[in-house]
Write a protein that holds these residues in place. Structure first.
Motif, short mmCIF file in Angstrom:
data_model
loop_
_atom_site.label_atom_id
_atom_site.label_comp_id
_atom_site.label_asym_id
_atom_site.label_seq_id
_atom_site.Cartn_x
_atom_site.Cartn_y
_atom_site.Cartn_z
N ILE A 186 21.78 -2.00 -2.91
CA ILE A 186 22.29 -1.71 -4.25
C ILE A 186 23.23 -0.50 -4.23
O ILE A 186 24.26 -0.49 -4.90
CB ILE A 186 21.12 -1.51 -5.23
CG1 ILE A 186 20.39 -2.84 -5.45
CG2 ILE A 186 21.60 -0.95 -6.57
CD1 ILE A 186 19.12 -2.74 -6.27
N LEU A 187 22.90 0.50 -3.43
CA LEU A 187 23.76 1.68 -3.34
C LEU A 187 25.10 1.36 -2.69
O LEU A 187 26.14 1.88 -3.11
CB LEU A 187 23.06 2.80 -2.55
CG LEU A 187 21.97 3.57 -3.28
CD1 LEU A 187 21.25 4.50 -2.31
CD2 LEU A 187 22.53 4.37 -4.44
N THR A 188 25.08 0.54 -1.66
CA THR A 188 26.31 0.28 -0.91
C THR A 188 27.09 -0.91 -1.46
O THR A 188 28.29 -1.01 -1.23
CB THR A 188 26.01 0.04 0.58
OG1 THR A 188 25.07 -1.04 0.70
CG2 THR A 188 25.41 1.28 1.22
N ASN A 189 26.41 -1.82 -2.17
CA ASN A 189 27.10 -3.02 -2.64
C ASN A 189 26.54 -3.46 -3.99
O ASN A 189 25.91 -4.52 -4.10
CB ASN A 189 26.95 -4.14 -1.60
CG ASN A 189 27.85 -5.31 -1.89
OD1 ASN A 189 28.88 -5.19 -2.55
ND2 ASN A 189 27.44 -6.49 -1.43
N PRO A 190 26.76 -2.67 -5.06
CA PRO A 190 26.28 -3.07 -6.38
C PRO A 190 26.90 -4.38 -6.82
O PRO A 190 28.08 -4.65 -6.53
CB PRO A 190 26.71 -1.91 -7.29
CG PRO A 190 27.76 -1.16 -6.54
CD PRO A 190 27.48 -1.38 -5.09
N ALA A 191 26.11 -5.22 -7.49
CA ALA A 191 26.53 -6.58 -7.80
C ALA A 191 27.67 -6.63 -8.80
O ALA A 191 28.52 -7.53 -8.74
CB ALA A 191 25.34 -7.38 -8.32
N ASP A 192 27.70 -5.70 -9.75
CA ASP A 192 28.75 -5.71 -10.77
C ASP A 192 28.84 -4.34 -11.42
O ASP A 192 28.17 -3.38 -11.00
CB ASP A 192 28.46 -6.80 -11.82
CG ASP A 192 27.08 -6.66 -12.47
OD1 ASP A 192 26.53 -5.53 -12.48
OD2 ASP A 192 26.55 -7.67 -12.97
N ASP A 193 29.67 -4.23 -12.45
CA ASP A 193 29.90 -2.94 -13.12
C ASP A 193 28.63 -2.41 -13.80
O ASP A 193 28.42 -1.21 -13.89
CB ASP A 193 31.03 -3.06 -14.15
CG ASP A 193 32.40 -3.23 -13.50
OD1 ASP A 193 32.50 -2.94 -12.29
OD2 ASP A 193 33.34 -3.67 -14.19
N VAL A 211 23.95 3.06 -10.54
CA VAL A 211 24.12 3.82 -9.31
C VAL A 211 24.80 5.15 -9.60
O VAL A 211 24.40 6.21 -9.10
CB VAL A 211 24.94 3.01 -8.28
CG1 VAL A 211 25.27 3.86 -7.06
CG2 VAL A 211 24.18 1.75 -7.87
N GLY A 212 25.86 5.10 -10.43
CA GLY A 212 26.56 6.33 -10.81
C GLY A 212 27.37 6.90 -9.65
O GLY A 212 27.54 6.27 -8.61
N ALA A 213 27.84 8.12 -9.85
CA ALA A 213 28.66 8.78 -8.83
C ALA A 213 27.78 9.29 -7.69
O ALA A 213 26.58 9.49 -7.85
CB ALA A 213 29.44 9.93 -9.46
N ASP A 224 17.18 7.41 -9.67
CA ASP A 224 16.85 8.20 -8.49
C ASP A 224 15.39 7.98 -8.09
O ASP A 224 15.05 7.91 -6.91
CB ASP A 224 17.12 9.69 -8.73
CG ASP A 224 18.61 10.01 -8.72
OD1 ASP A 224 19.37 9.28 -8.06
OD2 ASP A 224 19.01 10.97 -9.39
N GLU A 225 14.50 7.89 -9.09
CA GLU A 225 13.10 7.60 -8.81
C GLU A 225 12.95 6.21 -8.20
O GLU A 225 12.17 6.00 -7.26
CB GLU A 225 12.27 7.71 -10.09
CG GLU A 225 10.78 7.50 -9.88
CD GLU A 225 9.96 7.86 -11.11
OE1 GLU A 225 9.10 8.77 -11.02
OE2 GLU A 225 10.17 7.22 -12.18
N ALA A 226 13.72 5.27 -8.71
CA ALA A 226 13.67 3.90 -8.17
C ALA A 226 14.09 3.87 -6.71
O ALA A 226 13.45 3.20 -5.88
CB ALA A 226 14.58 2.98 -9.01
N ILE A 227 15.16 4.60 -6.37
CA ILE A 227 15.63 4.65 -4.98
C ILE A 227 14.56 5.25 -4.08
O ILE A 227 14.30 4.78 -2.98
CB ILE A 227 16.92 5.48 -4.87
CG1 ILE A 227 18.06 4.81 -5.63
CG2 ILE A 227 17.32 5.69 -3.41
CD1 ILE A 227 19.26 5.72 -5.82
N LYS A 228 13.93 6.32 -4.56
CA LYS A 228 12.97 7.04 -3.75
C LYS A 228 11.72 6.21 -3.47
O LYS A 228 11.18 6.23 -2.35
CB LYS A 228 12.58 8.34 -4.45
CG LYS A 228 11.55 9.18 -3.71
CD LYS A 228 11.33 10.52 -4.40
CE LYS A 228 10.28 11.34 -3.68
NZ LYS A 228 10.11 12.68 -4.31
#
Length: 420
Positions: A241-248, A254-256, A214-218
């Motif tokens: 990254i939020l809308t299209n994460p590269a893999d699992d 990203v989480g829920a 969350d800190e990284a996103i902010k």
């Protein structure tokens, strides 16, 4: 060589950083701690290194200013290959801020901030002026904090001084290793807002390590999600990254609730901050009462002598405030800055449970109010955008399936024709 003039140089903006096949292997270790990392960070960009504990993100950061010497690979800052220059000189050109501030306890705030300018030979008058400038820049009153010692500061104040010290010699690059990890959540939010505001003014190149997504996103213009040995899983904007994460692996960070996490991408300054009825704590009681009775709002915001939010006063409080405001009203428990995220503002509004939160400036002075209606409208817009994006994605998948089915059918037809 010491400078001979007191004239300050033009402020330094950020510099490009390039990591080329950077590797660190510790003696006796069977595997590298960091392995073959290549990355380009643009001038003036804030890049966040995020990853699980022990993945090598702090080691990668410390190799940039050679607090840890790389085993192999190159580091370029601007046009200069810094891998082979004197590491002490390099560190004086690269700001560095760490968890728990790292201030020298036997030095005053001013002495801590002046440390690097003195080392590189700035004249006394320029250094003295720079200390005051830096204290003001991080929102601390120079007259109040100049001669204090670190033990006389709160954790948040220590971190502000730590950032001021890191920026004092005006370096183009600022490295930050979990700098806000040791403070309480409210102080941490305010320090993050302060860093965003500083970056708007200074345009440094910032590399920031955190384990908090969350800190990284902010904070980040781009985020490098790192696997073991600092292998890059994804290096992209927070939105991507939020809308299209590269893999699992990235999805796990990203989480829920990705839609709600996008609240960290919008700032209070981007939505409607409105004015609100206010009064000063030293205003005559009668004038405060008149304002409450006559105003369209059912309440007003009482400001202290420094114009900082102090209490919310409602009309129902008038009966308890016949002679004094001491027992009347509700203390302001939380505020946000213009650089706070919508998530911060929403949490503050819900905590206060009154449908609004005061917005403040650098020194905590009142600027305006953002209310629940404004915040919820923005939340609904985000959710609707996500819904439309999901529908569009579903249509694309259906078209792909239909196209594949058609091609398979054409293949069967061709096969059937040849068999006939």
């Amino acid at each position: 060589m010491p400078e001979t003039t007191d004239q300050p140089a033009a402020p330094a903006s950020g510099a490009n950083i390039r990591l080329e096949n950077l590797t660190k292997t510790y003696p006796g270790s069977p595997a590298p701690a960091v392995e073959d990392v290549s990355m380009e960070i643009k001038a003036g960009e804030t890049v966040i290194f995020v990853g699980p504990s022990g993945c090598g993100k702090s080691t990668t950061l410390k190799m940039i200013n050679r607090l840890i010497e790389p085993t192999s690979g190159r580091i370029r800052i601007g046009d200069e290959d810094v891998t082979d220059i004197d590491p002490v000189k390099l560190r004086r050109k690269v700001g560095y801020a760490i968890q728990a501030s790292g201030l020298f306890p036997h030095m005053t705030v001013a002495q801590n901030i002046a440390l690097v300018p003195k080392m590189i030979g700035w004249p006394k008058s320029r250094t003295r002026s720079r200390v005051e400038e830096m204290l003001d820049l991080v929102g601390l009153d120079p007259g109040e904090f100049h001669d204090r010692y670190p033990r006389q500061l709160s954790g948040g104040q220590q971190q502000r001084v730590g950032v001021a010290r890191a920026l004092a010699a005006d370096p183009p690059v600022l490295l930050m290793d979990e700098p806000f990890g040791a403070v309480d959540p409210i102080t941490r939010d305010h320090l993050q807002d302060e860093l965003i505001r500083l970056q708007h003014e200074l345009h440094k190149t910032i590399c920031f390590v955190t384990h908090d997504f969350d800190e990284a996103i902010k904070l980040g213009d781009r985020i490098a999600v790192l696997r073991e040995r600092s292998h890059i899983a994804q290096f992209d904007t927070p939105e991507a990254i939020l809308t299209n994460p590269a893999d699992d692996f990235v999805s796990g960070f990203v989480g829920a609730g990705a839609a709600l996490k996008r609240l960290n991408l919008t700032r209070v300054r981007d939505v409607g901050v409105v004015d609100f009825p206010t009064a000063g704590i030293d205003d005559p009681l009668e004038s405060i009462f008149d304002r409450l009775r006559a105003g369209a709002q059912n309440e007003l915001l009482l400001l202290d002598r420094n114009r900082r939010p102090y209490k919310w006063l409602r009309r129902s409080d008038l009966a308890r405030a016949k002679e004094t405001l001491a027992r009347a009203g509700t203390l302001v428990t939380d505020t946000v800055t213009r650089d706070a995220t919508l998530r911060d503002a929403l949490e503050a509004v819900l905590t206060d449970n009154a449908g609004r939160v005061a917005v403040t400036g650098r020194r905590g002075e009142y600027i305006g109010v953002v209310d629940m209606e404004t915040l919820m409208n923005n939340v609904h817009e985000l959710l609707e955008a996500d819904r439309l994006e999901a529908v569009e994605h579903q249509h694309e998948l259906q078209e792909q399936r239909a196209h594949l089915t058609q091609r398979e059918q054409e293949g069967l037809d061709e096969g059937g024709g040849s068999r006939a």
